[in-house]
Write a protein that holds these residues in place. Structure first.
Motif: not given
Length: 125
Positions: A75-87
């Motif tokens: 609906a928002k024409n948006t792609l996400y990348l959730q990044m956890n436990s970053l190194k």
């Protein structure tokens, strides 16, 4: 003409989280497009991080499996990348990419025909 605009990068300590966003400005049909996140560290080749195909199936690079999640809000024409436990080794410029007329393709840069300008992610130890 498809335009991609990334946001959400920044600096974070190891173990922290960030969420990247990629807004897609018109010119594409989500169900027949593949979208992906790539990253490129200084002196290294651009590498695929995650991909979502036209049927919303996903794939991830082995280095981020279990830590990163790709998702989309149609609906928002948006792609996400959730990044956890970053190194610290996740430090790179992150790019959003799109391939039109696609249901599934290997996660290689040459397979994508539209790119965003990139957003920097820096992870300190």
């Amino acid at each position: 003409q498809v335009q991609l605009v990334e946001s959400g990068g920044g600096s974070v300590q190891a173990g922290g989280s960030l969420r990247l966003s990629c807004g897609v400005a018109s010119g594409y049909t989500r169900s027949t497009s593949c979208m992906a996140w790539f990253r490129q560290a200084p002196g290294k080749e651009r590498e695929g991080v995650a991909l979502v195909g036209g049927a919303s199936s996903t794939t991830y690079a082995d280095s981020v499996k279990g830590r990163f999640t790709i998702s989309q809000d149609n609906a928002k024409n948006t792609l996400y990348l959730q990044m956890n436990s970053l190194k610290p080794e996740d430090t790179a410029m992150y790019y959003c990419a799109l391939r039109t007329s696609c249901t599934w393709i290997p996660l290689y840069p040459a397979n994508f025909n539209y790119w965003g300008q990139g957003t920097q992610v820096t992870v300190s130890s």
